[in-house]
Design a protein around this motif. Sequence first.
Motif, short mmCIF file in Angstrom:
data_model
loop_
_atom_site.label_atom_id
_atom_site.label_comp_id
_atom_site.label_asym_id
_atom_site.label_seq_id
_atom_site.Cartn_x
_atom_site.Cartn_y
_atom_site.Cartn_z
N SER A 197 56.81 32.11 14.87
CA SER A 197 57.33 31.62 13.58
C SER A 197 58.72 30.99 13.72
O SER A 197 59.59 31.18 12.88
N TRP A 246 44.04 41.03 1.90
CA TRP A 246 43.39 39.76 2.25
C TRP A 246 41.97 39.80 1.74
O TRP A 246 41.24 40.76 2.03
N LYS A 274 49.61 40.49 11.00
CA LYS A 274 50.46 40.22 12.15
C LYS A 274 49.51 39.53 13.11
O LYS A 274 48.46 40.09 13.47
N LYS A 332 51.74 37.41 5.79
CA LYS A 332 51.83 38.48 4.79
C LYS A 332 50.60 39.38 4.82
O LYS A 332 50.66 40.52 4.40
N SER A 333 49.48 38.84 5.31
CA SER A 333 48.25 39.63 5.42
C SER A 333 48.01 40.17 6.83
O SER A 333 47.39 41.21 6.99
N GLY A 381 48.43 43.39 5.12
CA GLY A 381 48.55 43.09 3.70
C GLY A 381 47.20 42.75 3.11
O GLY A 381 46.25 42.44 3.84
N ILE A 418 53.38 31.32 7.02
CA ILE A 418 54.12 32.40 6.35
C ILE A 418 53.16 33.23 5.50
O ILE A 418 53.19 34.47 5.53
N GLY A 419 52.27 32.57 4.75
CA GLY A 419 51.29 33.27 3.93
C GLY A 419 50.35 34.13 4.75
O GLY A 419 50.06 35.28 4.40
N THR A 420 49.88 33.57 5.85
CA THR A 420 49.00 34.32 6.75
C THR A 420 49.72 35.57 7.27
O THR A 420 49.13 36.64 7.39
#
Length: 144
Positions: A22, A92, A63, A60-61, A90, A56-58
Amino acid sequence: MDTLKSKRELIQQFITDIWNESRFDLLKNYIHADFVDHSLPANLPPNAEGLKSWIIGTGKSFKHRSVIEEQVTENDKSMIKFRMYLKHIGIWRNIEPAGAEVSVIGYRYFKIKEGKIIEHWALLDGNSIENQLKDAAMGCKSQD
């Protein structure tokens, strides 16, 4: 002039720096000003900012870590077969996180212009991820 080796390395380093680490501060080193991402959901712009938002969204659900298993680079194109390792952290697809670790094979196709990625397509089996997560929640172990 860009060599095939430098184009292969561009893609490999892009996966490492952008997807795995990232390092969005380095995005300009990889993405052409006219970049178009054909694989993003319709609610995201098909540009570098959309790509950044998607990663970034991925994150959140899951690692996540991508490992290139095969790569073919020819002229201004490079295609990779990769395995994405995911730890569910997270919600999903309405599945609550339980820390399950799964993996999935995917493919990414890149077009390169002036030493940078100008177009990108991706194919990843979200249903495989979902099934593995559901199996893990039920105590089952999926085979790859």
